[in-house]
Design a protein around this motif. Structure first.
Motif, PDB file in Angstrom:
ATOM      1  N   ASP A  11      11.255   7.236   7.295  1.00  0.00           N
ATOM      2  CA  ASP A  11       9.963   6.958   7.053  1.00  0.00           C
ATOM      3  C   ASP A  11       9.484   5.839   7.564  1.00  0.00           C
ATOM      4  O   ASP A  11       9.134   5.131   8.778  1.00  0.00           O
ATOM      5  CB  ASP A  11      10.159   6.686   5.788  1.00  0.00           C
ATOM      6  N   LEU A  12      10.711   4.905   7.951  1.00  0.00           N
ATOM      7  CA  LEU A  12      10.312   3.440   8.742  1.00  0.00           C
ATOM      8  C   LEU A  12      11.251   3.197  10.121  1.00  0.00           C
ATOM      9  O   LEU A  12      10.334   2.427  10.955  1.00  0.00           O
ATOM     10  CB  LEU A  12      10.823   2.206   7.516  1.00  0.00           C
ATOM     11  N   THR A  66       6.016  -6.312  -4.213  1.00  0.00           N
ATOM     12  CA  THR A  66       5.026  -5.222  -4.214  1.00  0.00           C
ATOM     13  C   THR A  66       4.473  -4.236  -4.969  1.00  0.00           C
ATOM     14  O   THR A  66       2.894  -4.771  -5.466  1.00  0.00           O
ATOM     15  CB  THR A  66       5.309  -4.858  -2.758  1.00  0.00           C
ATOM     16  N   ARG A  67       5.061  -4.416  -5.763  1.00  0.00           N
ATOM     17  CA  ARG A  67       4.160  -3.485  -7.470  1.00  0.00           C
ATOM     18  C   ARG A  67       4.612  -3.688  -8.510  1.00  0.00           C
ATOM     19  O   ARG A  67       6.396  -4.391  -8.343  1.00  0.00           O
ATOM     20  CB  ARG A  67       4.456  -1.820  -6.347  1.00  0.00           C
ATOM     21  N   TYR A  93      11.805  -0.324  -1.880  1.00  0.00           N
ATOM     22  CA  TYR A  93      10.999   0.361  -0.423  1.00  0.00           C
ATOM     23  C   TYR A  93      10.659   1.311   0.006  1.00  0.00           C
ATOM     24  O   TYR A  93       9.940   1.684   0.856  1.00  0.00           O
ATOM     25  CB  TYR A  93      11.976  -0.685   0.688  1.00  0.00           C
ATOM     26  N   ASP A 147       7.721   2.244  -3.604  1.00  0.00           N
ATOM     27  CA  ASP A 147       6.549   1.246  -3.606  1.00  0.00           C
ATOM     28  C   ASP A 147       5.581   1.720  -3.116  1.00  0.00           C
ATOM     29  O   ASP A 147       4.498   1.387  -2.825  1.00  0.00           O
ATOM     30  CB  ASP A 147       6.680   0.377  -3.297  1.00  0.00           C
ATOM     31  N   ARG A 148       6.049   2.748  -2.276  1.00  0.00           N
ATOM     32  CA  ARG A 148       4.828   3.196  -0.683  1.00  0.00           C
ATOM     33  C   ARG A 148       4.678   4.317  -0.930  1.00  0.00           C
ATOM     34  O   ARG A 148       3.520   3.919  -0.326  1.00  0.00           O
ATOM     35  CB  ARG A 148       6.056   2.824   0.358  1.00  0.00           C
ATOM     36  N   TYR A 149       4.161   4.786  -2.315  1.00  0.00           N
ATOM     37  CA  TYR A 149       4.218   6.329  -2.356  1.00  0.00           C
ATOM     38  C   TYR A 149       2.788   5.788  -3.636  1.00  0.00           C
ATOM     39  O   TYR A 149       3.677   5.606  -4.457  1.00  0.00           O
ATOM     40  CB  TYR A 149       5.013   6.998  -1.872  1.00  0.00           C
ATOM     41  N   LEU A 171       8.697  -6.020   0.136  1.00  0.00           N
ATOM     42  CA  LEU A 171       8.901  -4.989   0.204  1.00  0.00           C
ATOM     43  C   LEU A 171      10.490  -4.070  -0.744  1.00  0.00           C
ATOM     44  O   LEU A 171      10.555  -3.346  -1.693  1.00  0.00           O
ATOM     45  CB  LEU A 171       8.909  -4.177   1.051  1.00  0.00           C
ATOM     46  N   GLU A 195       9.230  -7.202   5.674  1.00  0.00           N
ATOM     47  CA  GLU A 195       8.646  -6.593   5.365  1.00  0.00           C
ATOM     48  C   GLU A 195       9.748  -6.617   3.497  1.00  0.00           C
ATOM     49  O   GLU A 195      10.292  -6.208   2.597  1.00  0.00           O
ATOM     50  CB  GLU A 195       8.939  -5.215   5.250  1.00  0.00           C
TER      51      GLU A 195
END
Length: 320
Positions: free
Chosen positions: A112-113, A301-302, A243, A246-248, A296, A293
């Motif tokens: 992903d990153l 972040t969530r 990390y 939480d991005r989805y 994250l 980040e």
């Protein structure tokens, strides 16, 4: 020590023997050497045939060294150590911003990153090539399995040099479709999607033993993305790195972070390589990118929405 015709034994043969010795299996050696099981099988048979020496006894449980195998292991480890030391010394003195750097990082990070991070790095250093190796297992930098590692750990290896980026945390995730179907039930009675090898992390947080939890596992995969997709499909809940999950938006966090599983995120290299120009450049880039980040990776972040499946009194009671 058993003698054998060393004139017939080449360095690649010795590397093969070392790999089988380390893993006591052809499959383990195949993973280390990046070859297939059948190729390793053919190669070790060919080595034994040309030297006239049997280095391993074959058993259903694996490959066991003979006296000749133990001799080859002893010599091979010394040769390998000298060879790797030479490589580290030569590479450590390299001041050019060109060439290859092998980077290892977690599998989900690699998918992903890492591509974006590498693209931005190469925009500044177009003559440096990055070879990416996904995986969670510890790497031996003295053996030059990688020059730079991104690792989530509690304690980095003593023989390493680098920088701590920050906290690295995990939480529980589920899809709203699953939560509606599951209704009210205790955490141990939920359906679970698991990253292979993580079931013991939830002992005794969720179950008293890993065996007690196994009947509740409805999906298991070595691939983090497969587990995330299973959760998004409503198959069950999962323990995932913040990390990553939480991005989805397809999944929602259904617990606070699990304090007992807290790790720290590091960028590491071998101490002898810290002066290498291309290694130093990549590490500086990673410090900056990952540092931006940090929230994250720390799971900041969530937060859980309307559902929190982890009772406050139990948070942090797990072990790893």
């Amino acid at each position: 020590m058993t003698a054998f015709p060393a004139r017939d034994l080449e360095w690649n043969d010795l590397k093969l023997i070392l790999a089988i010795c380390r893993h006591e299996s052809l499959s383990g050696a195949a993973r280390e050497l990046g070859q297939t099981h059948s190729t390793i099988f053919r190669r070790i048979n060919s080595v034994e045939e040309k030297t006239g020496v049997r280095f391993f006894e074959r058993f259903p449980t694996g490959y066991v060294m003979t006296d000749a195998g133990r001799t080859a292991l002893a010599y091979g480890q010394r040769v390998e150590a000298e060879f790797n030391a030479l490589g580290l010394e030569v590479l450590g003195a390299d001041g050019k911003l060109t060439g290859r750097v092998r980077l290892t990082c977690p599998e989900a990070f690699a998918e992903d990153l890492a591509p974006g991070i590498v693209r931005r790095f190469r925009a500044e250093h177009p003559e440096i090539r990055i070879d990416l190796s996904p995986g969670h297992a510890a790497v031996d930098m003295a053996r030059r399995e990688a020059e730079v590692a991104i690792r989530a750990t509690r304690t980095p290896p003593e023989a390493s040099f680098g920088k701590k980026i920050g906290d690295f945390r995990f939480a529980l995730y589920a899809a709203s479709s699953y939560l509606e179907r599951a209704g009210t039930r205790t955490l141990d009675a939920h359906d679970w999607c698991m990253i292979e090898g993580t079931l013991p992390w939830l002992v005794p947080l969720v179950w008293p033993t890993a065996e007690a939890g196994l009947p509740q596992v409805v999906f298991m995969s070595r691939a983090s993305r497969a587990v995330l997709n299973a959760v998004a499909e409503g198959m069950g809940i999962a323990l995932l790195p913040c990390y990553f999950a939480d991005r989805y938006e397809e999944v929602e966090r259904v617990s606070d972070t699990v304090a007992a599983l807290d790790l720290t995120l590091w960028v590491l290299t071998h101490p002898d390589l810290r002066g290498t120009a291309r290694v130093r450049a990549l590490m500086a880039h990673l410090y900056e990118e990952l540092g931006r980040e940090a929230k994250l990776y720390a799971g900041n972040t969530r937060s859980p929405g309307g559902v929190n499946l982890l009772p406050r009194t139990d948070r942090g009671s797990g072990r790893r």
